[in-house]
Enzyme design. Structure first.
Site, PDB file in Angstrom:
ATOM      1  N   LEU A 220      -8.978  -4.090 -36.653  1.00  0.00           N
ATOM      2  CA  LEU A 220      -8.964  -5.159 -37.644  1.00  0.00           C
ATOM      3  C   LEU A 220     -10.102  -6.153 -37.437  1.00  0.00           C
ATOM      4  CD1 LEU A 220      -5.121  -5.838 -37.961  1.00  0.00           C
ATOM      5  CD2 LEU A 220      -6.612  -4.742 -39.646  1.00  0.00           C
TER       6      LEU A 220
ATOM      7  N   GLU B 292       9.446  -4.456  -9.923  1.00  0.00           N
ATOM      8  CA  GLU B 292       8.014  -4.249 -10.138  1.00  0.00           C
ATOM      9  C   GLU B 292       7.754  -3.732 -11.553  1.00  0.00           C
ATOM     10  OE1 GLU B 292       4.211  -1.754  -8.278  1.00  0.00           O
ATOM     11  OE2 GLU B 292       6.127  -1.769  -7.233  1.00  0.00           O
TER      12      GLU B 292
ATOM     13  N   ALA C 279       0.839  -1.200   0.000  1.00  0.00           N
ATOM     14  CA  ALA C 279       0.000   0.000   0.000  1.00  0.00           C
ATOM     15  C   ALA C 279       0.871   1.247   0.000  1.00  0.00           C
ATOM     16  CB  ALA C 279      -0.931  -0.014   1.210  1.00  0.00           C
ATOM     17  N   MET C 280       1.007   1.841  -1.166  1.00  0.00           N
ATOM     18  CA  MET C 280       1.741   3.092  -1.307  1.00  0.00           C
ATOM     19  C   MET C 280       0.795   4.243  -1.655  1.00  0.00           C
ATOM     20  SD  MET C 280       5.239   2.009  -3.345  1.00  0.00           S
ATOM     21  CE  MET C 280       4.670   0.610  -4.313  1.00  0.00           C
TER      22      MET C 280
ATOM     23  N   GLY D  64      -4.414  11.377  -2.343  1.00  0.00           N
ATOM     24  CA  GLY D  64      -3.726  12.600  -2.748  1.00  0.00           C
ATOM     25  C   GLY D  64      -2.263  12.422  -3.076  1.00  0.00           C
TER      26      GLY D  64
END
Length: 381
Positions: A339, A244, A124-125, A129
């Site tokens: 396509l 990562e 959890a980083m 904000g």
């Protein structure tokens, strides 16, 4: 041509894993997408077969194999679908923080359960904000006696619902100058007083991957759950972000390869104006362009993986691969859908899901704009 790091044992492992996924993942993936969740039972089956945390020491339940096996796992999971990204995050992003910086007690307590699928991890980083500006996080952890008191909120957390152990970036010294020197990492376990989960987020793509908000209100975390040293969290994050971002590049490359192969098969079978659309020059040129970009991406990526496994400093190259290969994949998703024509916009064709899933790869693990900032800085600009 096989990648330099791939040996016979890796290919044998790939065949075994692919057979497992053909039985346990491919038939159920669309249902998982509808359910907006991968069942924990699948995690446990992965663990039973040794596909979780295979690179860690045997004493903790791992197999002590080289990182080439991790690459194989991530490639084969991406072939099933991008929503399985949470398993790679568990194996190769979160667990390395524990193996590299954790105490012996922490390793013995958590790692064996992580290899079986009983304990699912997250990191959890990001906050409402603060995303790319990690130094600007607001979540605090104040040491009182034997516990840290954590307050704050995290968002966009991969494995946010399933996770039993979360590495949380927080400010243990909010007044530190510069600000990043006040960041520490705490491991917070499911059921910790003051820890709750907010919304399970409704995303444009990666539907089966559980992404959520995490809330900490006077959350009491034992001081023994500090990962490494206090105030070194930012340094640890920077050291591990290389791998990562490499994982994101690997997934993007595989997604591009899958989309192209499926599109080639489609244009050969689809007819318009009395002939296969694969015979139209526009189709051929588009396929040729995509195939060239994919081939060049694969050669660069395989060499980069080899250098990473050799322990070389490849931060600049990883940043290049992360932004370029995710941009390639996004452009290829658009060209492939075109396509397919109207059928490409139908959920019955996999290209529609790939088109939804791939754009976020240019955002998470550091936006592609941040990748360019890192490249320019490391070039002395």
């Amino acid at each position: 041509m096989s990648a330099p790091y791939i040996k016979d044992e890796h290919e044998i492992f790939r065949k075994s894993l692919r057979k497992f996924l053909e039985k346990e993942a491919y038939p159920y993936y669309e249902q998982w997408e509808e359910d907006r969740m991968i069942p924990r039972a699948f995690w446990k089956k992965m663990g039973e077969q040794g596909y979780l945390c295979p690179t860690i020491d045997e004493q903790y339940g791992g197999s002590e194999v080289d990182w080439g096996f991790a690459v194989v796992i991530n490639e084969e999971l991406e072939r099933v679908g991008s929503g399985l990204v949470g398993i790679g995050l568990h194996n190769d992003i979160v667990i390395p923080y524990i193996t590299a910086y954790g105490t012996e007690e922490q390793k013995q307590k958590w790692l064996p359960h992580c290899t079986t699928g009983e304990m699912i991890t997250a990191i959890a980083m990001t906050e409402p904000g603060a995303g790319s500006d990690l130094a600007g996080i607001k979540t605090t952890a104040r040491l009182e006696g034997d516990h840290y008191i954590v307050n704050g909120q995290k968002t966009f957390i991969t494995n946010g619902i399933h996770s039993d152990l979360i590495i949380v970036a927080c400010k243990t010294n909010p007044s530190a100058v510069p600000a990043h020197k006040g960041i520490s990492l705490l491991a917070i376990e499911r059921g910790t007083p003051g820890f709750s989960r907010g919304r399970k987020l409704n995303k444009v793509g990666l539907h089966c991957q559980d992404t959520a908000e995490l809330i900490f209100e006077d959350c009491m975390v034992p001081k023994e759950n500090l990962i490494g040293d206090e105030g070194k969290g930012f340094l640890y994050l920077m050291e591990k972000l290389q791998q990562e971002r490499l994982l994101v590049a690997i997934a993007a490359q595989v997604a591009a390869e899958e989309m192209l192969q499926q599109t080639i098969e489609y244009v050969k079978s689809r007819e318009a104006f009395g002939k296969s659309i694969s015979r139209f020059q526009n189709t051929q040129f588009k396929i040729a362009e995509m195939a060239t970009n994919i081939e060049m991406g694969r050669v660069f990526l395989d060499q980069l993986i080899t250098e990473h496994m050799q322990g070389k400093d490849v931060v600049t190259k990883v940043s290049m691969a992360k932004w370029k290969l995710t941009e390639n994949a996004r452009e290829i998703a658009t060209d492939c859908m075109q396509l397919y024509g109207g059928y490409g916009y139908m959920e019955e064709y996999e290209i529609a899901r790939r088109y939804r899933d791939i754009p976020v790869a240019s955002i998470y693990a550091g936006t592609n704009e941040i990748m360019k900032v890192i490249i320019a800085k490391n070039m002395g600009l």
